[in-house]
Design an enzyme around this catalytic site. Structure first.
Site, PDB file in Angstrom:
ATOM      1  N   ASN A 157     -10.432  -4.163 -18.504  1.00 49.58           N
ATOM      2  CA  ASN A 157     -10.714  -5.164 -19.543  1.00 49.58           C
ATOM      3  C   ASN A 157      -9.409  -5.625 -20.179  1.00 49.58           C
ATOM      4  OD1 ASN A 157     -11.541  -6.653 -21.750  1.00 49.58           O
ATOM      5  ND2 ASN A 157     -12.547  -4.950 -22.793  1.00 49.58           N
ATOM      6  N   HIS A 195       0.816  -1.225   0.000  1.00 47.35           N
ATOM      7  CA  HIS A 195       0.000   0.000   0.000  1.00 47.35           C
ATOM      8  C   HIS A 195       0.846   1.270   0.000  1.00 47.35           C
ATOM      9  CE1 HIS A 195      -3.378   2.543   0.300  1.00 47.35           C
ATOM     10  NE2 HIS A 195      -4.123   1.838   1.124  1.00 47.35           N
TER      11      HIS A 195
END
Length: 459
Positions: free
Chosen positions: A385, A164
């Protein structure tokens, strides 16, 4: 539903994916927002895709994603490096090109058989994102682990774990979008990454100009229920907020708040109140909830380049004594949540960076009386995608101790929000009871609505 004992995931040898071309060998400092103690952990994300032969006939998702990762790392080359700690615990990236961890896997199951088991808290996460021994450290370890698991239906699951300190959700989305664009044939990312972490260094001299309740040291007064160090005591469940739940909650809000409160604000106020009741906190003690607020964009007046992929958020905390929070109507908690979020601006973020430097990069409060929530419903993971269309689910794989992530979820034909929660087992049952009570439709409304009034939870 596929029983857990039947599921078999076969993994090939772990490999390192390096940038497809030589990259700069240098050290890069993280920002003073990035390297705070509270961000020194790994975040798991899961993305699930159906087979789509009309879009990608005879293509192997492992091969496509592996190659796209390597090409994207040319632009995001710091992610292929390793973290080092300098004086005063300042983090920097050794951009050495050693690479990210990647593993190819296959599972004897279809996406349909998995059903809700792909949703947070994903009970099969350890199968789809195996924690290789020694790989999950912060200093000197790979910054990213990616596992692509092919399913018998032709679909696949991409699960990853990212350090993170390197990026937040919008930053990770930039990287994933770059991979996806290259998987579909692009030669370069449509948005080029920008490092420039010095934009969020502390000021000279550093000065704390705002109140930051999220970093205050407090004693845990959650009746001994909450012990985050005892993970065997903790359980996770997800709770669904659909049209019915939101309708019931809105009826409890005073008119002057209805037009200005968001769905996120209302759910947060509800969770804060129910969680405080469930943990049986001393009525005189302070309890807090923090909303993660993105600093990007014009709203908060923090000027960052479009391709900036570092951590650019703060989490201002609403604070109240437990007794008024539990006894007052929901509007009380809602007003506090809204006021806390409204404090976020450039000055607040600069003050956070200065506080972190002056106080030695402290951890945010880690007691049971504190909750952090993050709205991922518009994070954009569902638009990534790789050539197989949009994922059927994409987002954080589970809650992380004190942190809950809100994600989009379609329950049958209804769009709603799914919230994973992490609580001690004894408090979780009470939490669900309180949540069911506060979202229960009045009897006169039930006659007009035959849907179940029981809020849906998922193990």
């Amino acid at each position: 539903m596929m029983p857990f004992s039947v599921l078999q995931v076969k993994r090939l040898q772990l490999e390192l994916i390096t940038p497809a071309k030589p990259t700069l060998q240098e050290a890069k400092f993280l920002s003073d927002i990035d390297d705070q103690e509270g961000l020194r952990f790994q975040v798991p994300v899961i993305m699930c895709y159906k087979d789509n032969p009309s879009l990608n006939k005879n293509c192997n998702p492992v091969k496509v994603i592996r190659e796209a990762l390597s090409r994207a790392l040319v632009y995001y080359y710091p992610l292929a490096g390793r973290l080092k700690e300098g004086p005063n615990r300042k983090l920097m990236v050794d951009c050495n090109g050693e690479g990210i961890l990647f593993v190819e896997a296959s599972a004897d199951v279809t996406l349909e058989q998995l059903g809700d088991k792909i949703l947070p808290p994903c009970p099969l996460l350890e199968e789809f994102l195996f924690n290789f021994p020694g790989s999950d450290g912060i200093i000197g370890c790979p910054l990213l682990l990616v596992q692509v698991t092919c399913l018998t239906c032709g679909g696949f699951i991409l699960a990853l774990r990212v350090n993170h300190t390197m990026c937040d959700a919008p930053g990770l989305l930039l990287f994933l979008t770059a991979i996806a664009e290259m998987a579909r044939g692009a030669h370069a990312p449509s948005i080029l990454p920008v490092w420039e972490r010095e934009l969020l260094f502390s000021r000279d001299p550093p000065r704390i100009t705002c109140a930051h309740h999220e970093y205050e040291d407090v004693i845990d007064h959650s009746d001994g229920l909450y012990a985050s160090s005892n993970q065997s005591n903790m359980v996770q469940r997800s709770f669904y907020f659909g049209a019915k739940e939101m309708r019931v909650l809105r009826k409890q809000i005073p008119p002057h708040l209805i037009s200005t409160c968001s769905t996120f604000d209302l759910i947060t106020a509800c969770l804060w109140k129910c969680r405080t009741l469930a943990l049986n906190i001393n009525p005189k003690e302070a309890v807090r909830v923090s909303c993660i607020v993105n600093a990007r964009g014009k709203h908060n007046n923090v000027r960052l380049p479009l391709g900036y992929y570092g951590n650019a958020f703060a989490f201002p905390a609403a604070i109240s004594k437990a007794e008024p929070l539990c006894k007052n109507p929901l509007g009380y908690a809602l007003e506090l949540v809204k006021k806390a979020k409204a404090t976020m601006n450039e000055e607040y973020l600069r003050s956070v960076a200065d506080l972190l430097v002056l106080r030695g990069r402290p951890q945010y409060s880690s007691t049971g009386s504190y909750l952090i929530v993050s709205d991922n419903t518009r994070a954009g993971f569902g638009d990534v995608n790789f050539g197989w269309g949009q994922p059927v689910f994409a987002g954080p794989a589970k809650a992380l101790d004190l942190i809950s992530f809100y994600v989009q979820h379609k329950n049958n034909t209804e769009d709603g929000i799914l919230v994973p929660m992490c609580l001690p087992s004894s408090a979780m049952e009470r939490f669900q009871q309180e949540l069911e009570r506060i979202t229960q439709e009045p009897k006169e409304d039930i006659c007009n609505n035959l849907r179940s009034t029981r809020i849906m939870s998922m193990m």
